[in-house]
Enzyme design. Structure first.
Site, PDB file in Angstrom:
ATOM      1  N   HIS A 111     -10.955  23.546 -12.167  1.00 46.37           N
ATOM      2  CA  HIS A 111     -11.885  24.987 -12.367  1.00 46.37           C
ATOM      3  C   HIS A 111     -11.635  25.113 -13.288  1.00 46.37           C
ATOM      4  O   HIS A 111     -11.005  24.495 -14.330  1.00 46.37           O
ATOM      5  CB  HIS A 111     -10.947  26.129 -11.224  1.00 46.37           C
ATOM      6  CG  HIS A 111      -9.339  26.296 -11.519  1.00 46.37           C
ATOM      7  ND1 HIS A 111      -8.286  25.494 -10.705  1.00 46.37           N
ATOM      8  CD2 HIS A 111      -8.382  27.114 -12.434  1.00 46.37           C
ATOM      9  CE1 HIS A 111      -6.945  25.368 -11.035  1.00 46.37           C
ATOM     10  NE2 HIS A 111      -7.646  25.752 -12.550  1.00 46.37           N
TER      11      HIS A 111
ATOM     12  N   ALA B 236      -3.339  30.705 -19.296  1.00 47.11           N
ATOM     13  CA  ALA B 236      -3.231  31.611 -17.830  1.00 47.11           C
ATOM     14  C   ALA B 236      -1.820  31.220 -17.302  1.00 47.11           C
ATOM     15  O   ALA B 236      -1.793  29.818 -16.207  1.00 47.11           O
ATOM     16  CB  ALA B 236      -4.305  31.148 -16.394  1.00 47.11           C
TER      17      ALA B 236
ATOM     18  N   ARG C 265       0.403  -1.115  -0.095  1.00 45.18           N
ATOM     19  CA  ARG C 265      -0.055  -0.117  -0.556  1.00 45.18           C
ATOM     20  C   ARG C 265       0.461   1.521   0.251  1.00 45.18           C
ATOM     21  O   ARG C 265       0.567   2.225   0.371  1.00 45.18           O
ATOM     22  CB  ARG C 265      -0.909  -0.088   1.257  1.00 45.18           C
ATOM     23  CG  ARG C 265      -1.715  -0.697   1.528  1.00 45.18           C
ATOM     24  CD  ARG C 265      -2.766  -1.250   2.290  1.00 45.18           C
ATOM     25  NE  ARG C 265      -2.814  -0.982   3.729  1.00 45.18           N
ATOM     26  CZ  ARG C 265      -2.155  -2.550   4.216  1.00 45.18           C
ATOM     27  NH1 ARG C 265      -2.731  -3.417   3.854  1.00 45.18           N
ATOM     28  NH2 ARG C 265      -1.761  -2.651   5.013  1.00 45.18           N
TER      29      ARG C 265
ATOM     30  N   CYS D 225       0.998  20.506  -9.876  1.00 41.80           N
ATOM     31  CA  CYS D 225      -0.422  20.700  -9.974  1.00 41.80           C
ATOM     32  C   CYS D 225      -0.485  19.354  -9.332  1.00 41.80           C
ATOM     33  O   CYS D 225      -1.729  18.753  -8.340  1.00 41.80           O
ATOM     34  CB  CYS D 225      -1.093  21.395 -11.374  1.00 41.80           C
ATOM     35  SG  CYS D 225      -0.585  23.162 -11.480  1.00 41.80           S
TER      36      CYS D 225
END
EC number: 2.1.1.45
Length: 318
Positions: free
Chosen positions: A261, A317, A180, A200
């Site tokens: 987003h 962006a 795990r 990210c």
């Protein structure tokens, strides 16, 4: 039967309908939700979106760049991949050595001012040329800091050593597939301040069951229109490559997103994409003669039967 691409399209719809308006560091503005999960069965086709063209060549060359442990955009430019240019360019135009026209807020200004965009394009081409041809310039301004590749392949320890997380996790999959702890992290708090863009896609974990390899990605922040389609394809490709080396079939790619987003200047593009019907996913073929994930090159990866709707352009962006 429900098309797997609806996992992504439903995310778009959910955020457009239920997202919260938020400000962001780029000054663009977003609508977002917190905590969303998608699942893709990789045995039923390679999840390269079909409601708009997603360039597999760029996805693959970026992933190979990560896997090499590289953090300089020169390799990407050599493969005609420009997706990281803006972040390296930003460090150049903000440096004391830069003497060209003012590039403050070049991301937004290049979208709004045609005259400025001409100047920006000229400076970007000059920047790319210097990264490709000038070793000293490339080492200084093509470098993005200790981003993904460095954390995956050479994580710095407090003892001054490095850990090859990717190599280690592949060995663990082979030797202890029920573990795990099959985890790779790109989020190193000590290095975050010096990165051109903090990770990210922050952490991924593998899971082996019934001879199949699955992967779950935790992504702290996801640009749904431009970024997420790349991330889906990239980690699906990574799962295929590691399964290939480990003698396993592919299972699922599970994509968990923190702040999911849509930028306000992408609304029109998202609506256009949502009006399209998904087409069958393509098939990924790997060169069977390549045994190690670290030996794959672009020519060893083939996508067959990809017939997407046309690409939809949108501003990045920065």
């Amino acid at each position: 039967m429900k098309h797997a691409e609806n996992e992504y399209l439903n995310l778009c719809r959910h955020v457009m309908e239920h997202g919260t308006k938020k400000e962001d560091r780029t000054g663009t503005g977003t609508v977002s939700v917190f905590g969303y999960q998608m699942r893709f069965d990789l045995s039923k086709g390679f999840p390269l979106l079909t409601t708009k063209r997603v360039p597999f060549r760029l996805v693959a060359s970026e992933l190979l760049w990560f896997m090499k442990g590289d953090t300089n955009i020169r390799y990407l430019l050599q493969h005609n991949n420009n997706i990281w240019n803006e972040w390296a360019f930003k460090s150049w135009v903000e440096s004391d050595e830069y003497t060209g026209p003012d590039m403050t807020d070049f991301g937004l200004r290049s979208q709004q001012d045609e005259e400025f965009k001409v100047q920006y394009d000229e400076q970007m081409e000059l920047f790319k040329k210097n990264v490709l041809e000038d070793d000293e310039f490339s080492n200084k301004y093509g470098y993005l800091g200790d981003v993904y590749g460095k954390q995956w392949r050479a994580w710095k320890t407090t003892a001054g050593e490095t850990l090859d997380q990717l190599k280690d996790v592949i060995e663990m999959i082979k030797k202890t597939p029920d573990s795990r702890r099959l985890i790779v992290s790109a989020w190193n708090p000590e290095d975050v301040p010096s990165m051109a863009l903090p990770p990210c896609h922050t952490l991924f974990q593998f899971y082996v069951a019934d001879g199949k390899l699955s992967c779950q990605l935790y992504q702290r922040s996801g640009d749904i229109f431009l970024g997420i389609p790349f991330n889906i394809a990239s980690y699906s490709l990574l799962t295929h490559l590691i399964a290939h080396e480990c003698g396993l079939e592919v299972g699922e790619f599970v994509h968990t997103i923190g702040d999911a987003h849509i930028y306000t200047n992408h609304f029109e593009q998202v609506e256009k994409q949502l009006a399209r019907e998904p087409r069958p996913f393509p098939k990924l073929t790997l060169n069977p003669d390549v045994k190690s994930v670290f030996d794959f090159e672009m020519e060893d990866l083939t996508i067959e039967g990809y017939d997407p709707h046309p690409a939809i352009k949108a501003p990045v962006a920065v």
